[in-house]
Design an enzyme around this catalytic site. Structure first.
Site, PDB file in Angstrom:
ATOM      1  CB  CYS A  30      -0.840  -0.086   1.245  1.00  0.00           C
ATOM      2  SG  CYS A  30      -1.964   1.557   1.363  1.00  0.00           S
ATOM      3  N   GLY A  31       0.653   1.986  -1.190  1.00  0.00           N
ATOM      4  CA  GLY A  31       1.795   3.163  -0.957  1.00  0.00           C
ATOM      5  C   GLY A  31       1.305   4.265  -0.338  1.00  0.00           C
ATOM      6  CG  HIS A  32      -2.718   5.361   1.384  1.00  0.00           C
ATOM      7  ND1 HIS A  32      -3.421   3.987   1.140  1.00  0.00           N
ATOM      8  CD2 HIS A  32      -3.435   5.656   2.542  1.00  0.00           C
ATOM      9  CE1 HIS A  32      -4.270   3.927   2.052  1.00  0.00           C
ATOM     10  NE2 HIS A  32      -4.103   4.900   3.063  1.00  0.00           N
ATOM     11  CG  ASP A  66      -6.793   4.929  -2.837  1.00  0.00           C
ATOM     12  OD1 ASP A  66      -6.648   5.741  -2.344  1.00  0.00           O
ATOM     13  OD2 ASP A  66      -5.709   4.012  -3.107  1.00  0.00           O
ATOM     14  N   GLY A  99      -0.978   4.700  -4.174  1.00  0.00           N
ATOM     15  CA  GLY A  99       0.335   4.585  -4.546  1.00  0.00           C
ATOM     16  C   GLY A  99       0.800   3.416  -5.412  1.00  0.00           C
ATOM     17  CB  THR A 100       0.251  -0.223  -5.114  1.00  0.00           C
ATOM     18  OG1 THR A 100      -1.016  -0.352  -4.851  1.00  0.00           O
ATOM     19  CG2 THR A 100       1.164  -0.558  -3.994  1.00  0.00           C
TER      20      THR A 100
END
Length: 334
Positions: free
Chosen positions: A91-93, A250, A255-256
């Site tokens: 998870c990017g965020h 989202d 991010g991903t």
């Protein structure tokens, strides 16, 4: 009042997308790798996810995280992420929020004006950098796992619609499609229709093919569908909204998902190495992305993307579970 469980959390958001970091009440998580630890959580700790992600303590769009000891010798710590459907692989965020919360609360020790962190995730090693002044984090950048186009121009036929999607990996697998294929815009008014299409596309792809990482058996399946649109902001490159898990929206640029989008744009020659890509989301928030390097994942050409964003703490919470409560494990609406 009877209390059988107490959980403490620190909540934050990234461009409106929440992250609930569980800081207390988590039992030992077994496993040598983050993928093994994720599997352990799926089998033994899903009640914890339901309690803290579901209503009445959470909501349909809640996202969560557990910080673990590192799985590898050189990492600083590990992360496990959760949402309304289960446990995600990356998870990017979440990375941006974890680093921000860790520094601003004193959980992580920092020196100088920029700090490097090595993080173990189920999808692989992630390197993050924080820029800060005193205890205030200005931005967080992370070098994601190698991201690649899995299949391009995949034909889809649903109802009376025929269109194509690209399937790309950016820590999880995404299908990428233009919102104009359905006469929709990435805005609040069209969001219900976009959510419906996200579910249909995900289920269609998974009924027709197996989507699986060539090197990691545990990384498989379509995690989300990215709907791409023309940007509203003058400095943005593209606008998007990602529908993932069980119809979850989202709020951030994802991010991903941004990493997967960068892989598709690079593969098509639209984005070059070192060129800045600004990904705008439905809340008007933005992530900055770029291709740091080109590599390979098995037989796939891949890129190492760098994503930059910022996060803000929203609260410090203590949640309790009353064994008399018939809804103590939570529920979901919407």
């Amino acid at each position: 009042m009877k209390v059988s469980k107490v959980y403490t959390t620190i909540d934050a958001h990234v461009a409106g997308e929440p992250l609930r970091i569980i800081t207390g009440g988590v039992p030992e998580i077994k496993g040598e790798t983050q993928l093994e630890r994720r599997a352990y959580c799926m089998e033994h700790l899903d009640h914890l996810r339901e309690i803290l992600m579901y209503e009445p303590r959470g909501h349909h769009g809640m996202y969560g995280c557990i910080i673990t000891p590192p799985a590898s010798a050189h990492a600083d710590f590990g992360v496990l992420f959760m949402h309304n459907e289960g446990w995600s692989t990356m998870c990017g965020h979440g990375i941006i929020a974890v680093i921000t919360v860790g520094i601003e609360t004193g959980m992580f020790e920092v020196t100088g004006e920029k700090q490097k962190f090595i993080i173990d995730s189920p999808a692989g090693e992630v390197i993050a950098y924080a820029t800060y002044r005193g205890s205030e984090v200005e931005s967080v950048s992370f070098e994601n796992v190698p991201s690649f186009v899995y299949k391009k121009d995949v034909p889809i036929k649903i109802d009376d619609y025929e269109f194509q999607v690209d399937i790309a990996f950016g820590g999880a697998f995404y299908a990428v499609v233009d919102s104009k294929e359905f006469g929709l815009k990435v805005d609040f008014n069209d969001l219900p229709a976009i959510q419906t299409w996200g579910g249909k596309i995900k289920h269609y792809i998974e009924s027709k093919m197996e989507v699986k990482h060539p090197l990691e058996e545990g990384l498989k399946g379509i995690y989300g569908v990215i709907f791409s649109d023309e940007p509203k902001g003058k400095d943005a490159t593209l606008r998007n909204v990602t529908i993932f898990a069980d119809g979850q929206v989202d709020r951030s640029p994802c991010g991903t998902g941004t990493s997967a989008r960068i892989a598709t744009l690079f593969e098509k020659g639209i984005l070059q190495k070192g060129e800045i890509f600004i990904h705008e989301c439905i809340t008007e928030g933005k992530f900055e992305g770029e291709v740091l390097s080109v590599t390979a994942v098995h037989t796939y050409e891949a890129v190492v993307p760098k994503i930059t964003g910022n996060a803000f703490i929203t609260g410090f919470h203590q949640f309790v579970v009353d064994p008399r409560d018939d809804l103590n494990r939570g529920f979901l609406l919407g």
